[in-house]
Scaffold this motif. Structure first.
Motif, PDB file in Angstrom:
ATOM      1  N   VAL A 125      32.740  -2.712  -5.484  1.00  0.00           N
ATOM      2  CA  VAL A 125      33.470  -1.529  -5.013  1.00  0.00           C
ATOM      3  C   VAL A 125      32.458  -0.397  -4.919  1.00  0.00           C
ATOM      4  CG1 VAL A 125      35.293   0.156  -5.528  1.00  0.00           C
ATOM      5  CG2 VAL A 125      35.624  -2.267  -6.101  1.00  0.00           C
ATOM      6  N   THR A 126      32.475   0.324  -3.821  1.00  0.00           N
ATOM      7  CA  THR A 126      31.587   1.487  -3.664  1.00  0.00           C
ATOM      8  C   THR A 126      32.220   2.478  -2.707  1.00  0.00           C
ATOM      9  OG1 THR A 126      29.305   2.162  -3.230  1.00  0.00           O
ATOM     10  CG2 THR A 126      30.264   0.517  -1.745  1.00  0.00           C
TER      11      THR A 126
ATOM     12  N   ALA B 171      29.228   0.191  -7.440  1.00  0.00           N
ATOM     13  CA  ALA B 171      27.999   0.890  -7.028  1.00  0.00           C
ATOM     14  C   ALA B 171      28.371   2.351  -6.813  1.00  0.00           C
ATOM     15  CB  ALA B 171      27.455   0.283  -5.744  1.00  0.00           C
ATOM     16  N   ASP B 172      27.991   3.177  -7.749  1.00  0.00           N
ATOM     17  CA  ASP B 172      28.437   4.567  -7.743  1.00  0.00           C
ATOM     18  C   ASP B 172      27.545   5.412  -6.830  1.00  0.00           C
ATOM     19  OD1 ASP B 172      29.150   7.048 -10.375  1.00  0.00           O
ATOM     20  OD2 ASP B 172      29.399   7.045  -8.180  1.00  0.00           O
ATOM     21  N   VAL B 173      28.102   5.868  -5.715  1.00  0.00           N
ATOM     22  CA  VAL B 173      27.297   6.733  -4.819  1.00  0.00           C
ATOM     23  C   VAL B 173      27.647   8.196  -5.049  1.00  0.00           C
ATOM     24  CG1 VAL B 173      27.083   4.933  -3.064  1.00  0.00           C
ATOM     25  CG2 VAL B 173      28.979   6.562  -2.931  1.00  0.00           C
ATOM     26  N   GLY B 174      28.444   8.459  -6.134  1.00  0.00           N
ATOM     27  CA  GLY B 174      28.847   9.843  -6.420  1.00  0.00           C
ATOM     28  C   GLY B 174      30.094  10.198  -5.640  1.00  0.00           C
TER      29      GLY B 174
ATOM     30  N   THR C 217      26.688  14.420  -0.147  1.00  0.00           N
ATOM     31  CA  THR C 217      25.322  14.256  -0.694  1.00  0.00           C
ATOM     32  C   THR C 217      25.047  12.831  -1.165  1.00  0.00           C
ATOM     33  OG1 THR C 217      26.166  14.816  -2.876  1.00  0.00           O
ATOM     34  CG2 THR C 217      25.310  16.654  -1.530  1.00  0.00           C
ATOM     35  N   ILE C 218      25.353  11.855  -0.358  1.00  0.00           N
ATOM     36  CA  ILE C 218      25.052  10.460  -0.742  1.00  0.00           C
ATOM     37  C   ILE C 218      23.541  10.246  -0.550  1.00  0.00           C
ATOM     38  CG2 ILE C 218      25.485   8.036  -0.192  1.00  0.00           C
ATOM     39  CD1 ILE C 218      28.247   8.923   0.852  1.00  0.00           C
ATOM     40  N   SER C 219      22.876   9.764  -1.576  1.00  0.00           N
ATOM     41  CA  SER C 219      21.397   9.693  -1.522  1.00  0.00           C
ATOM     42  C   SER C 219      20.920   8.357  -0.960  1.00  0.00           C
ATOM     43  CB  SER C 219      20.846   9.836  -2.945  1.00  0.00           C
ATOM     44  OG  SER C 219      21.198   8.673  -3.685  1.00  0.00           O
ATOM     45  N   ASP C 220      19.663   8.362  -0.512  1.00  0.00           N
ATOM     46  CA  ASP C 220      19.015   7.114  -0.054  1.00  0.00           C
ATOM     47  C   ASP C 220      19.103   6.059  -1.145  1.00  0.00           C
ATOM     48  OD1 ASP C 220      16.286   8.803   1.679  1.00  0.00           O
ATOM     49  OD2 ASP C 220      18.256   8.082   2.369  1.00  0.00           O
ATOM     50  N   GLN C 221      18.767   6.500  -2.317  1.00  0.00           N
ATOM     51  CA  GLN C 221      18.721   5.561  -3.449  1.00  0.00           C
ATOM     52  C   GLN C 221      20.095   4.943  -3.668  1.00  0.00           C
ATOM     53  OE1 GLN C 221      20.153   5.929  -6.662  1.00  0.00           O
ATOM     54  NE2 GLN C 221      19.206   3.977  -7.325  1.00  0.00           N
TER      55      GLN C 221
ATOM     56  N   TRP D  61      32.177  11.870   7.395  1.00  0.00           N
ATOM     57  CA  TRP D  61      31.215  12.915   7.068  1.00  0.00           C
ATOM     58  C   TRP D  61      29.952  12.311   6.458  1.00  0.00           C
ATOM     59  CZ3 TRP D  61      32.226  18.325   7.396  1.00  0.00           C
ATOM     60  CH2 TRP D  61      31.171  19.119   6.967  1.00  0.00           C
ATOM     61  N   GLY D  62      28.807  12.861   6.817  1.00  0.00           N
ATOM     62  CA  GLY D  62      27.539  12.535   6.143  1.00  0.00           C
ATOM     63  C   GLY D  62      27.125  11.090   6.348  1.00  0.00           C
ATOM     64  N   ARG D  63      26.737  10.425   5.242  1.00  0.00           N
ATOM     65  CA  ARG D  63      26.133   9.085   5.341  1.00  0.00           C
ATOM     66  C   ARG D  63      27.142   7.967   5.063  1.00  0.00           C
ATOM     67  NH1 ARG D  63      20.423   9.144   2.347  1.00  0.00           N
ATOM     68  NH2 ARG D  63      20.261   7.223   3.579  1.00  0.00           N
ATOM     69  N   GLN D  64      28.436   8.335   5.074  1.00  0.00           N
ATOM     70  CA  GLN D  64      29.442   7.298   4.820  1.00  0.00           C
ATOM     71  C   GLN D  64      29.387   6.175   5.828  1.00  0.00           C
ATOM     72  OE1 GLN D  64      33.342   8.950   2.994  1.00  0.00           O
ATOM     73  NE2 GLN D  64      32.712  10.477   4.497  1.00  0.00           N
ATOM     74  N   GLN D  65      29.285   6.529   7.093  1.00  0.00           N
ATOM     75  CA  GLN D  65      29.231   5.496   8.139  1.00  0.00           C
ATOM     76  C   GLN D  65      28.004   4.615   7.938  1.00  0.00           C
ATOM     77  OE1 GLN D  65      31.512   4.891  10.513  1.00  0.00           O
ATOM     78  NE2 GLN D  65      30.307   3.177  11.340  1.00  0.00           N
ATOM     79  N   GLU D  66      26.894   5.250   7.603  1.00  0.00           N
ATOM     80  CA  GLU D  66      25.643   4.504   7.367  1.00  0.00           C
ATOM     81  C   GLU D  66      25.826   3.538   6.204  1.00  0.00           C
ATOM     82  OE1 GLU D  66      22.415   7.114   6.384  1.00  0.00           O
ATOM     83  OE2 GLU D  66      21.257   5.472   5.475  1.00  0.00           O
ATOM     84  N   LEU D  67      26.539   3.987   5.185  1.00  0.00           N
ATOM     85  CA  LEU D  67      26.793   3.140   4.011  1.00  0.00           C
ATOM     86  C   LEU D  67      27.600   1.907   4.435  1.00  0.00           C
ATOM     87  CD1 LEU D  67      26.830   2.720   0.875  1.00  0.00           C
ATOM     88  CD2 LEU D  67      28.974   4.054   0.871  1.00  0.00           C
TER      89      LEU D  67
END
Ligand code: GLC
Length: 754
Positions: A432-433, A472-475, A480-484, A529-535
């Motif tokens: 789950v993330t 997997a905690d992306v915050g 502000t989802i990070s690369d890491q 919003w942000g990097r969600q789609q990328e995730l």
């Protein structure tokens, strides 16, 4: 002797003093007489005071705490009043100069304010209003029901009415009496941040939900407030409070019906005009809306309360008054009875009366309605909270169960290629993330931080299903989802059998600077919003199966996800128990039954988009895009399947419409049967279809039921551009099915007027 007694009784009645003191304090007297008696005792200042609303003391003390001396003297920053401290407001309350407060968030403060009011000459209690939009969410510890857009997805007005009743109980237990709800605006534009607090795009559904909410609130001892009058849900650029230009026919056919239905079927105690202008007139100074339509035509008899500093906006924003005093005059003469909020109003009102520009009778009229509300709420006899009772009712098991049942029914299964419900024996390790997997984004807007033990996140809900779950905690901050974090999630996805990604928007009011949805969070884009789609895409690229859950208050144009991911679940903002409900749906403990109350666009370029469009809406379409929505109004899948047959229209007005619905699948399920009508040929253009009825039916596997609707003359009539109601004989098409999509509907013809 008898004559003396009779004379004494007459004398007492005339003097307004009964055996228990002043007549207005005698609960055995009729309310009308109590109002009359009290009005006679009041000074002009005291009557004007009843029209004045202030924010709660804690709200002010928060501002005082953080404000500099200059800011303290300067203005309304965060509701702080120029030159007034919270101590001054306390003194004003004890002098009877304030009739109501808003956003008092604790029973302690509510009781304190009532005690101060009891010290005043006439001891008039204060009304306390709050935005209890889907539960009393601004108050810590309350039951949070799904956001209104989720409530609407249940297509279950009776259950929504129950949640409104429970909300009123929790409000009264914590000292509030006046819900600034329901928001019954028609929402057609997902760029507008507030769609989540509305019941969607359709007048029939919004009307049913609005009536249910008003009834529920008022049956359980709170005042309801139908808002916002009118059409704020279609701001011309998608931003809150932007102008609206609309013909009277469209207004009356699509945007005013929820207000008409609420007044005629549930008699709301109050209404709130909208921020926006309508056709060149600010709604806050529109006597056509507040007086002519609502009061004279619909019969509204309650209080009109301004929205936040919107009387002032008539001058400061709309520029149709030279200054605030002129703005107050326009607004009060147009019908606003209560000023939200703060000083200046009272002094200007006094001057306007002394100058002979505002009749004192207008103040009397407003004051009478406010006093009547206070008498009818029983506030003169029972103005304080009951902490013992609060412990029994606030966040009670019964309230939580209602919230859970609503959350279960609100979840809309948008897409499923068969991967759902998840098989734990097949997917032994589930990741789950996503930013909305383990936070209070599930609470929606108009909710402040709730105790951790009072809500289940989606991660909680999935874990509760007994699967082997990795997280997997992306915050929680979706900005502000990070690369890491993305890399770590992808690595874990590779090691698991399936990933559930929980993405969407953040409407949670506690996330004031981070939120991307809700009030004043309008967007020009409605992709993730942000990097969600990328995730999502990075996890999808691992080749392992992915299920996406959307937690959001607005429709999102998630076309890539809909095209590429095997299952997509619209959870909206499911509230305190939402995580549990999502887990139950994902693993099949609950068969999803929610239906979309609002069209999901494929692209922001399609907005505003809605199902009940006019025949030429898509006569042409974009060269770089499709006219088809991602998912249409009324859409929602199940883990079983349903078939419709034998649609019949019988009898004369009102016509009886019957349709057979069968569960053709292998498990029990609930289907929302929808009835649509089209006027095939009309004097003025009419929509390609309009919802005229809906019913949620439970069916066992193989079971078939006959569902009956009635079509009355009102269903065939419409307003022309001149605002006149028309009823024209002729050919109509009746449609029934489990979605507004044409392919999902069976049709039959009817000749009205034969
Ligand atoms: C806001 C909203 C309104 C709400 C009021 C009080 O501006 O527009 O819906 O009731 O302020 O919070």
């Amino acid at each position: 002797m008898k004559h003396i007694l009779l004379a004494a009784v007459v004398a007492v009645a005339a003097s307004g003093v009964s055996a228990v003191g002043p007549l207005y304090l005698d609960p055995k007297q009729p309310v009308e007489r109590r109002v009359d008696d009290l009005m006679e005792r009041m000074t002009l200042d005291e009557k004007i005071g009843q029209m004045c609303q202030y924010v709660g003391l804690a709200h002010m003390r928060e501002a005082e705490k953080n404000a500099t001396a200059e800011e303290l003297a300067a203005g309304h920053a965060r509701a702080f009043y120029k030159g007034l401290s919270s101590y001054d407001v306390e003194a004003m309350t004890a002098r009877g100069e304030i009739g109501s407060f808003l956003h008092v968030l604790t029973a302690t403060e509510a009781d304190h304010l009532q005690k101060l009011a009891a010290e005043s000459r006439l001891k008039i209690p204060v009304l306390i209003g709050i935005d209890a939009i889907h539960g009393n969410g601004l108050v810590r510890g309350s039951t949070i029901y799904p956001s209104p857009i989720g409530l609407a997805s249940t297509f279950d007005p009776a259950l929504v009415e129950q949640s409104a009743r429970q909300t009123a109980v929790e409000m009264r237990a914590t000292g509030s009496h006046w819900a600034f709800a329901p928001n019954i605006e028609i929402a057609r534009d997902a760029r507008w941040g507030r769609v989540g607090e509305c019941f969607g795009e359709d007048p029939c559904l919004v009307s049913a939900m609005g009536v249910a909410t008003v009834r529920g609130l008022q049956d359980a001892g709170a005042l309801a407030c139908v808002k916002h009058l009118v059409a704020g849900g279609v701001p011309n650029n998608g931003t809150n409070a932007a102008p609206v230009e609309m013909g009277e026919g469209e207004l009356r056919n699509a945007f005013l019906p929820p207000f008409k239905a609420a007044v005629e079927q549930a008699q709301p105690w109050s209404m709130m005009p909208a921020h926006n202008e309508l056709n060149g007139v600010p709604c806050h100074s529109s006597s056509w809306l507040m007086e002519y339509v609502m009061r004279r035509e619909y019969g509204f008899a309650g209080i009109s309360v301004s929205d936040w500093m919107d009387m002032e906006a008539i001058a400061s924003k709309h520029r149709v008054a030279a200054n605030t005093k002129e703005a107050f005059l326009l607004s009060v003469l147009a019908g606003v009875d209560v000023h939200m909020h703060g000083p200046e109003f009272a002094q200007d009102m006094k001057e306007l009366i002394e100058e002979g520009r505002l009749p004192a009778s207008r103040v009397d009229e407003a004051c009478r309605k406010i006093l009547e509300a206070k008498f009818r709420l029983g506030l003169f006899e029972n103005r304080y909270t009951d902490p013992a009772a609060a412990k029994q009712t606030v966040f009670s098991a019964g309230h939580r169960n209602t919230a859970l049942e609503l959350a279960r029914r609100s979840i809309v299964l948008l897409k499923n290629d068969g991967i759902l419900p998840l098989d734990k024996t097949k997917y032994k390790k589930i990741l789950v993330t996503g930013p909305n997997a383990d936070c209070q984004a599930t609470m929606g807007d108009w909710v402040f931080d709730q105790p951790r033990e009072n809500y289940t996140t989606i991660l909680d809900g999935i874990r509760a299903q007994g699967a082997a779950v990795e997280f997997a905690d992306v915050g929680w901050n979706l900005r502000t989802i990070s690369d890491q974090a993305v890399r770590a999630a992808v690595a874990k996805a590779r090691a698991c059998d399936l990933t559930i990604v929980v993405v969407g928007e953040d409407s949670f009011r506690e996330h004031w600077t981070e939120k991307t949805c809700g009030e004043n969070r309008d967007r020009w884009d409605i992709t993730l919003w942000g990097r969600q789609q990328e995730l999502v895409e990075a996890i999808h690229a691992t080749g392992k199966p992915v299920v996406v859950v959307l937690v959001t208050g607005r429709p999102l144009a998630v076309k890539w996800i809909a095209d590429n991911v095997p299952a997509l679940v619209q959870a909206w903002e499911p509230g305190s128990t939402g995580g549990q409900a999502v887990g139950e749906v994902l693993f099949g403990a609950v068969n999803p039954s929610g239906k979309l109350p609002m069209t999901l666009p494929a692209h922001v370029g399609q907005t505003p988009i809605y199902y009940n469009y006019k025949p030429t809406q898509y006569f042409r379409t974009w060269i770089d895009g499709t006219r088809d929505p991602l998912y249409p109004f009324g859409h929602g899948l199940s883990y079983t399947s349903f078939a419709y047959s034998d649609l019949k229209v019988e009898g004369q007005l009102p016509y009886t419409v019957t349709v057979q619905v069968a569960n053709t699948g292998t498990r029990a399920g609930e289907e929302v049967v929808q009835l649509y009508l089209r006027d095939d040929v009309s004097t003025f253009t009419r929509p390609v279809k309009e919802l005229k009825g809906f019913l949620r039916v439970a069916l066992a596997p193989g079971e078939k039921k006959s569902v009956t609707f009635t079509l009355a003359a009102a269903d065939f009539s419409y307003y022309g551009p001149d605002g006149k109601l028309r009823l024209e004989p002729g050919a109509f098409t009746v449609m029934a099915g489990g979605s507004s999509r044409d392919a999902a509907l069976i049709k039959t013809a009817i000749n009205y007027g034969d």
